[in-house]
Design an enzyme around this catalytic site. Structure first.
Site, PDB file in Angstrom:
ATOM      1  N   ALA A  66       0.866  -1.181   0.000  1.00  0.00           N
ATOM      2  CA  ALA A  66       0.000   0.000   0.000  1.00  0.00           C
ATOM      3  C   ALA A  66       0.904   1.232   0.000  1.00  0.00           C
ATOM      4  CB  ALA A  66      -0.877  -0.019   1.242  1.00  0.00           C
ATOM      5  N   GLY A 110       0.719  -5.124   0.964  1.00  0.00           N
ATOM      6  CA  GLY A 110      -0.412  -5.187   0.038  1.00  0.00           C
ATOM      7  C   GLY A 110      -0.020  -5.774  -1.310  1.00  0.00           C
ATOM      8  N   GLU A 113      -0.330  -9.402  -0.749  1.00  0.00           N
ATOM      9  CA  GLU A 113      -1.769  -9.678  -0.606  1.00  0.00           C
ATOM     10  C   GLU A 113      -2.455  -9.664  -1.974  1.00  0.00           C
ATOM     11  OE1 GLU A 113      -1.945  -6.598   2.458  1.00  0.00           O
ATOM     12  OE2 GLU A 113      -2.999  -8.043   3.722  1.00  0.00           O
ATOM     13  N   GLU A 133       4.394  -5.393   7.315  1.00  0.00           N
ATOM     14  CA  GLU A 133       3.577  -4.349   7.943  1.00  0.00           C
ATOM     15  C   GLU A 133       3.946  -4.080   9.396  1.00  0.00           C
ATOM     16  OE1 GLU A 133       2.436  -6.678   5.928  1.00  0.00           O
ATOM     17  OE2 GLU A 133       0.846  -5.917   4.640  1.00  0.00           O
TER      18      GLU A 133
END
Ligand code: 3H9
Length: 714
Positions: A66, A110, A113, A133
């Site tokens: 992200a 992300g 993911e 993270e």
């Protein structure tokens, strides 16, 4: 086919749709990227000429996660949420045509993911995948804690989500995170793989439906308990690793959708926490240190192919290892054969210990040792692109060595001093090339500690500074450029911190109480245990030698002096603030020390009193902050965030508190200022508040705002 937006392009190749992400430098999922991928999936889904889809990153990487810059916008209320990213995941997973993630560089956070929501994953041999993270005080928030255990099993997922360390393609294949390693051109290999999957006629394989690795409830519970235990021991107040385990545990107990809901709740709890905000600050602070106003990115650098180190003591030996570890051949000079042998023996035993721990192979150890060339003369010093002086800390000796280096080193070589306190300009003054002289202050053990204070002399050239900053990276260090004041940034502040720790003892706190309060706060070690490790005689000698430079009105560190008079120098003499049983490095509280402290307090007329942990934290940490503010306004540090990095990487300050200056912002500058004013009244003029602290408090500003005003974003 037309590109959906400039961040995401769509092409077709041999009946396979190719979605390419172009968001340099690391293809973060910034605004526009998830929307672009969603639109591309929808377009390819409707394209009858396409049987399968490949998702790949343009440039040097797949997706690094992200966009971290977006988090602050969410927590400050400027932005609503991360729903475009979640919509993208739904579109990818629900696509009726198989989607293959093709990974090179990194698939982090992300990014992994996104890859796991695809139906298959292939990767280049050098690719890395991870859920880092926790390093930002977060947990995976886009299904990572639910999909990773389904692919890799609960133990591996707990380790990766709780610890944050990435793994390489070969391990990822072994653990079932990826399906194939592609040698050669990744896109061609991914297209071939996609065609094979399409030809099989099987429906897309959704990771959410793969429950085999979650089948053994007893084994899952055991893996979760073991992970929780390991992270609990390490965490000491840091929340994210335990939250990550809680989310992975949910995968073992709840349905996929309920597990995702739980993950989302925990993610948001972390996102809004002070710890995560502090770690995001650290992420950007670490990258800001190499941005120096007035030093353009294209400043010419001196190629460092060979190095030389003068002095094979603890520091010189560690610095030599740092160069050898980076693959740079290094000459190591000592004055006598005996000292040289001793230094080399220490280096060899340090490497051997690492081999024994399994962190280095014997072959790597041999290669590194072969890069180190011991010498008693300056004969080959003209080959060195940089010389690092690491002799005993004394101005006269340093000047003598630099005068010698001036006549033996090449004119374009960098002459660096590892001094921790002395004036770089005075050292440079004995050479005919002060522009080549700079401070490279390593921290002990120099082969391990990440900080390198790069001390800029008045005449250090831009090229010497730029080379030093990139050399730090080559050596695996974080280089922070600081100014030439006494103790530079780190040790100047540390003196104030140590002083308060010692005064607290005389005022009534016990040695263990002071150390325990600061360890509980998150410091790697308590200040008194650190003193014992570093050697109490060092600061004793400095206190005596530089009495004239002490802050106004400062009283004597009576107990510390008394210990040294008794020969209690710390670990090396078996006793200091603590006792160390023969051959042990574990501190044992010593009633004798408590008696010495009580005697010193009585002699100084100090009324001893009960002191609580809060006061211990405020006295020591606010002393750091006040001195840091002085350093900042005097221009010896470029940014408050640079000071934070110095403290996190050089002094064991907890990263999840963001460093001392960031911590002051969290507490509130006004509160810090008020307490510093009270301490000045109670204790003396050495607590006079830094004018910058007063100014920020009056303007209701933070150190972060000060940094922003001083160095506007590029
Ligand atoms: C996440 O994904 C949460 C999810 O679970 C979703 C929840 C819903 N965002 O490090 P470098 C910038 S959390 C924004 O010098 P390298 C960086 O600031 C995220 N910017 O290069 C720098 O900018 P500048 C999980 C980012 O080659 C430039 O890129 N992911 C991001 O040494 C170059 O970076 C992570 O935690 C980002 N995600 O290392 C990965 N990443 O040039 C964080 C980088 O202006 N990133 N930038 O200073 C890294 O670990 C390293 O950057 C990486 C490259 C290994 C990728």
């Amino acid at each position: 086919m037309q590109p959906d937006n400039e961040l995401v392009t769509v092409t077709t190749r041999e009946g396979v749709g190719v979605i390419t992400i172009n968001n340099p430098p690391v293809n973060a999922l910034s605004p526009g990227v998830p929307e672009g991928i969603t639109a591309a999936v929808k377009a390819l889904q409707d394209d009858r000429s396409v049987q399968a889809i490949v998702l790949i990153g343009g440039g040097r990487t797949f997706i690094a996660g992200a966009d971290i810059k977006e988090f602050e916008k969410i927590t400050s209320g400027q932005k609503r949420d991360l729903s475009p990213m979640r919509n993208m995941l739904v579109a990818l997973e629900g696509c009726p045509k198989p989607i293959i993630a093709a990974i090179h560089g990194t698939a982090f956070g992300g990014g992994l993911e996104t890859a796991m929501v695809c139906h298959y994953r292939v990767a280049s041999p050098s690719a890395q995948v991870g859920q880092p993270e926790v390093k930002l005080g977060l947990i995976p928030g886009a299904g990572g804690t639910q999909r990773l255990p389904r692919l890799a099993g609960v133990a591996k997922a707990s380790e990766m989500c709780g610890g944050g360390q990435p793994i390489g393609a070969a391990d990822a294949l072994q653990f079932g995170i990826i399906d194939r390693v592609i040698e050669g051109d990744l896109l061609s290999g991914a297209v071939t793989f996609a065609r094979e999957v399409a030809a099989s006629g099987n429906p897309p394989r959704k990771t959410r439906d793969l429950n085999d690795k979650l089948a053994d409830a007893a084994a899952n519970a055991q893996a979760i308990a073991a992970a929780r235990d390991a992270f609990h021991k390490r965490a000491r107040g840091f929340l994210a690793p335990l939250k990550a385990i809680e989310a992975v545990e949910a995968a073992t107990k709840l349905s996929f959708d309920e597990g995702c809901k739980k993950e989302r709740e925990l993610f948001e709890e972390c996102l809004f926490s002070d710890q995560s905000k502090a770690l995001v600050h650290v992420f950007f602070a670490e990258r800001a240190v190499s941005k120096i106003p007035g030093l353009p990115k294209d400043t010419p650098q001196i190629p460092i192919r060979r190095a030389a180190v003068v002095g094979a003591g603890t520091m010189g030996g560690g610095i030599t290892m740092a160069y050898a570890n980076a693959g740079i051949p290094v000459l190591l000079k000592e004055a006598s054969q005996e000292a040289l042998d001793r230094g080399l023996a220490k280096i060899t035993s340090n490497y051997a210990a690492t081999v024994k721990k399994g962190k280095l192979t014997q072959q790597q150890m041999d290669q590194r040792l072969a890069l180190i060339q011991p010498t008693l003369t300056y004969d080959r010093f003209s080959e060195a692109d940089i010389v690092v002086e690491a002799v005993f800390e004394g101005m006269e000796l340093k000047k003598k060595v630099f005068a010698e280096l001036n006549s033996v080193a090449r004119p374009d070589a960098i002459l660096a001093s590892n001094t921790s306190t002395l004036d770089i300009d005075e050292i440079a003054s004995v050479t005919s090339r002060p522009q080549q002289v700079i401070g490279h202050h390593f921290f002990s053990p120099a082969n391990v500690m990440r900080l390198l204070e790069i001390v800029r002399g008045k005449q250090s050239s831009p090229s010497v500074i730029a080379t030093s900053l990139s050399l730090a990276k080559t050596l695996g260090k974080t280089g922070v450029l600081v100014g030439n004041c006494r103790g530079f940034v780190g040790n100047r502040m540390f003196a104030a911190y140590q002083r308060e720790a010692q005064f607290l003892l005389e005022e009534g706190a016990s040695v263990e109480q002071v150390d325990a309060a600061l360890v509980e706060f998150g410091m790697a070690m308590g200040p008194l245990a650190v003193g014992d490790l570093a050697g109490l005689d060092v600061s004793w000698r400095i206190r005596k030698e530089y009495k004239h430079l002490r802050p106004p009105g400062l009283r004597d560190a009576l107990a510390a002096d008394r210990l040294c008079e008794l020969g209690r120098f710390g670990q090396k003499t078996g006793a200091g603030w603590y006792r160390y049983p023969e051959g042990s490095r574990s501190p044992v509280p010593d009633p004798e020390v408590e008696k010495i402290i009580a005697d010193c307090a009585r002699a100084a007329g100090i009324q001893r009193r009960a002191i609580n942990a809060e006061e211990i934290i405020e006295r020591t940490i606010f002393a750091l902050v006040n001195e840091g503010a002085k350093i900042l306004e005097e221009g010896f540090a470029l940014r408050a965030s640079d000071i934070d990095i110095v403290y996190i990487h050089g002094y064991g300050f907890p990263a999840w508190r963001g460093g001392p200056m960031r911590y002051a912002d969290t507490v509130g500058i006004d509160r810090v200022y008020q307490r510093v004013c009270q301490f000045e009244k109670q204790h003396g003029p050495w607590w006079t508040p830094a004018p910058l602290l007063a100014q920020l408090a009056a303007g209701r500003k933070t150190f972060a705002a000060f940094d922003q005003e001083k160095t506007p974003a590029a």
